[in-house]
Motif scaffolding. Sequence first.
Motif, PDB file in Angstrom:
ATOM      1  N   GLY A 138       0.813  -1.208   0.000  1.00  0.00           N
ATOM      2  CA  GLY A 138       0.000   0.000   0.000  1.00  0.00           C
ATOM      3  C   GLY A 138       0.844   1.254   0.000  1.00  0.00           C
ATOM      4  N   LEU A 139       1.971   1.191   0.714  1.00  0.00           N
ATOM      5  CA  LEU A 139       2.889   2.319   0.770  1.00  0.00           C
ATOM      6  C   LEU A 139       3.503   2.612  -0.592  1.00  0.00           C
ATOM      7  N   LEU A 140       3.547   1.591  -1.442  1.00  0.00           N
ATOM      8  CA  LEU A 140       4.055   1.765  -2.810  1.00  0.00           C
ATOM      9  C   LEU A 140       2.941   2.140  -3.784  1.00  0.00           C
ATOM     10  N   ILE A 141       1.857   1.376  -3.775  1.00  0.00           N
ATOM     11  CA  ILE A 141       0.841   1.485  -4.827  1.00  0.00           C
ATOM     12  C   ILE A 141       0.064   2.799  -4.749  1.00  0.00           C
ATOM     13  N   LEU A 142      -0.382   3.184  -3.558  1.00  0.00           N
ATOM     14  CA  LEU A 142      -1.213   4.394  -3.484  1.00  0.00           C
ATOM     15  C   LEU A 142      -0.453   5.661  -3.857  1.00  0.00           C
ATOM     16  N   PRO A 143       0.779   5.876  -3.346  1.00  0.00           N
ATOM     17  CA  PRO A 143       1.534   7.027  -3.860  1.00  0.00           C
ATOM     18  C   PRO A 143       1.817   6.911  -5.355  1.00  0.00           C
ATOM     19  N   ALA A 144       2.127   5.691  -5.837  1.00  0.00           N
ATOM     20  CA  ALA A 144       2.383   5.497  -7.272  1.00  0.00           C
ATOM     21  C   ALA A 144       1.139   5.798  -8.091  1.00  0.00           C
ATOM     22  N   MET A 145      -0.023   5.529  -7.529  1.00  0.00           N
ATOM     23  CA  MET A 145      -1.274   5.807  -8.216  1.00  0.00           C
ATOM     24  C   MET A 145      -1.423   7.308  -8.471  1.00  0.00           C
ATOM     25  N   PHE A 146      -1.080   8.116  -7.485  1.00  0.00           N
ATOM     26  CA  PHE A 146      -1.200   9.563  -7.649  1.00  0.00           C
ATOM     27  C   PHE A 146      -0.068  10.128  -8.508  1.00  0.00           C
ATOM     28  N   VAL A 147       1.099   9.462  -8.497  1.00  0.00           N
ATOM     29  CA  VAL A 147       2.175   9.850  -9.409  1.00  0.00           C
ATOM     30  C   VAL A 147       1.733   9.599 -10.848  1.00  0.00           C
ATOM     31  N   ALA A 148       1.116   8.433 -11.079  1.00  0.00           N
ATOM     32  CA  ALA A 148       0.606   8.112 -12.417  1.00  0.00           C
ATOM     33  C   ALA A 148      -0.458   9.123 -12.836  1.00  0.00           C
TER      34      ALA A 148
ATOM     35  N   ILE B 166      -6.933   7.649 -13.526  1.00  0.00           N
ATOM     36  CA  ILE B 166      -7.183   6.643 -12.494  1.00  0.00           C
ATOM     37  C   ILE B 166      -8.617   6.709 -11.992  1.00  0.00           C
ATOM     38  N   PHE B 167      -9.141   7.935 -11.829  1.00  0.00           N
ATOM     39  CA  PHE B 167     -10.484   8.131 -11.302  1.00  0.00           C
ATOM     40  C   PHE B 167     -11.413   8.643 -12.394  1.00  0.00           C
ATOM     41  N   ASN B 168     -12.721   8.316 -12.261  1.00  0.00           N
ATOM     42  CA  ASN B 168     -13.714   8.881 -13.172  1.00  0.00           C
ATOM     43  C   ASN B 168     -14.222  10.207 -12.610  1.00  0.00           C
ATOM     44  N   ASP B 169     -15.198  10.795 -13.269  1.00  0.00           N
ATOM     45  CA  ASP B 169     -15.694  12.113 -12.855  1.00  0.00           C
ATOM     46  C   ASP B 169     -16.313  12.090 -11.460  1.00  0.00           C
ATOM     47  N   ALA B 170     -16.796  10.915 -11.048  1.00  0.00           N
ATOM     48  CA  ALA B 170     -17.418  10.794  -9.729  1.00  0.00           C
ATOM     49  C   ALA B 170     -16.393  10.529  -8.628  1.00  0.00           C
ATOM     50  N   GLY B 171     -15.111  10.459  -8.997  1.00  0.00           N
ATOM     51  CA  GLY B 171     -14.064  10.219  -8.015  1.00  0.00           C
ATOM     52  C   GLY B 171     -13.849   8.761  -7.684  1.00  0.00           C
ATOM     53  N   GLU B 172     -14.434   7.852  -8.485  1.00  0.00           N
ATOM     54  CA  GLU B 172     -14.283   6.418  -8.237  1.00  0.00           C
ATOM     55  C   GLU B 172     -13.191   5.855  -9.135  1.00  0.00           C
ATOM     56  N   LEU B 173     -12.571   4.758  -8.676  1.00  0.00           N
ATOM     57  CA  LEU B 173     -11.554   4.101  -9.494  1.00  0.00           C
ATOM     58  C   LEU B 173     -12.174   3.598 -10.790  1.00  0.00           C
ATOM     59  N   ILE B 174     -11.487   3.842 -11.898  1.00  0.00           N
ATOM     60  CA  ILE B 174     -12.016   3.419 -13.190  1.00  0.00           C
ATOM     61  C   ILE B 174     -12.063   1.902 -13.293  1.00  0.00           C
ATOM     62  N   SER B 175     -10.993   1.233 -12.893  1.00  0.00           N
ATOM     63  CA  SER B 175     -10.941  -0.228 -12.961  1.00  0.00           C
ATOM     64  C   SER B 175     -10.123  -0.747 -11.793  1.00  0.00           C
ATOM     65  N   SER B 176     -10.804  -1.244 -10.768  1.00  0.00           N
ATOM     66  CA  SER B 176     -10.089  -1.681  -9.579  1.00  0.00           C
ATOM     67  C   SER B 176      -9.355  -2.998  -9.795  1.00  0.00           C
TER      68      SER B 176
END
Length: 431
Positions: A248-258, A265-275
Amino acid sequence: MAAAGSAVGLGNVWGFPTKTASNGGAAFLVIYLIMVFLLAFPMLVAELTIGRHGQSNPVASLRSIWTRNRVGATFFGLIAMVTASLLLSFYSIIAGWLIGFSAAPTFEVLGMNNVSDWLVSFGDTRNVVLAVIFSLLTIYVVKNGVADGIEKWSTRLMPMLFVLFAVMIAYIFTQDGAIDGLKMYLIPDVSHITAPLLVDALGQAFFSLSLGVGSMIAYGSYLKKDVNIPKTAAQVAAIDTGVAFGAGLLILPAMFVAKHNGVQIFNDAGELISSSDLVFQVLPSMFDTMGGAGIIIGTAFFVLMVIAALTSSISLLEVPVSCAQDELNMTRGKATWLIGGLITVTSIIISLNFGALFNFVATFTTVYMQPLLGAVWAVFVGWIWHRNNLLNEIKQGNPDIEQGLFWKIWPWYVRLVCPIAIVMVFLFSIL
C-alpha cells in the motif's frame, strides 16, 4: 516459511492496495489491521491447530475433531475444497497478467513490440493464454512436489522482492504527486467507514492470510508437535501484514504519481475506473518514469511476483489434491491433472466472460466464503473440540501455555467472539 509463502502473494500486492484505494485509503487500512488482529490471527491459530492435530488433509483433520458426525465434517471440508478451487480459478487469471508484464520488456528490447503490446493489453485471448500458462506451471510444481523446488527457491528470492519494494517505495516518494497518495493512505477519514468497507476488510484479511479454504489446515498438518503454534501464527501474520502495508505504501503514492503524469485513475465521480487491474496500470507507469533502470527493475519485480503468486497457488491446489489422494486413493499425478484441469477450464470460462464473472467469483470466494468458513472452523474449535483435548494439542509446543494470558483469552474468544463477530459483520452489511 511455507505458510508465509502461501500467505504472501497477490492478496498483498494486488488485493490489499486495490481494496484500500477503492474504500477511501486510510479508513480501510485501520479497519483491516483491526480485523487481522481481532479475527484473522485467532483463526490462523485455530486452523494450524486443527491441521497439526489431524496430521492429514483438511477433510480428515476436521473428521478427527468431529468424530460423532463424520458426514458433517466431510461436508464442510468439501465446501472448503470447492472454495479453494474457485479462488484459484480467478487467481490464475491475475497471475497470468503478471507473467505477461514480466515478459513484455524483453520482447520490447528485442524489437517485438506487437508481442509486447499484446502481453500487456487486456483481451480475451491474452487472458486465456496467460491463465493457462500459469495454471500449467502450478500443476507441474504440485505434481512433482514442492519441497525441493519452488519453496526452496522462494525462500531465497522473496527477500529480493522485499528489497525491491524498499527501493521502489524510496523512489516513488521523490516523484510529484506521491505525497497526495501518502496522505490518502495514512490519514483516515471516518466518513469512509461503511458496512461494505467492514465486509471488504474482513474478507481481505482472510484472503491475504489464506484462511477458510483449508490451506493453513494443510500446512498445520506439516508442523512438528514441538512447534509453538501461537508464535508461528504471529510470525506468519506479521510477515503477511507487513508486506500488505508495504504494498500500500508503494501502490497508493504510485497511483497519484501516475495521475500526475496523465494516467486516468479516477472517473468524474471520483471512483476508481478499474479496480481489478489497478496495479497493472500504476506500476508500469511508475517504471516508465525510471528510464532504462525501470525496464530492469520492472522485469525483476514482476518475475518475483510470479514466484510469490506461485507459492500461493500451489497451496490452493495442494488442498484438493491431497484430499483426492487420501479420500479417493488417487495417485498424485492423476489427482493433480484432473483437479488442476477442471480449475483451468473454470479460469477459461471466467476469462471469456470476464465482465460478468470475474468480480462475482472474486467477491463470492474472498469476501463471503472465506470468512464464513472461518466462522465454521471457530465452531469446530470452540464448541465441538473438547477443551482438554485442544489444550493438550497446543501444550505440545508450549508446555507452560496454560498459565499464560493467551490460554486465558483465546479459547473463549474463538468460541464466542470470532463466530459472532464474523456473522454480525455480514448481518450489519445486509441490514
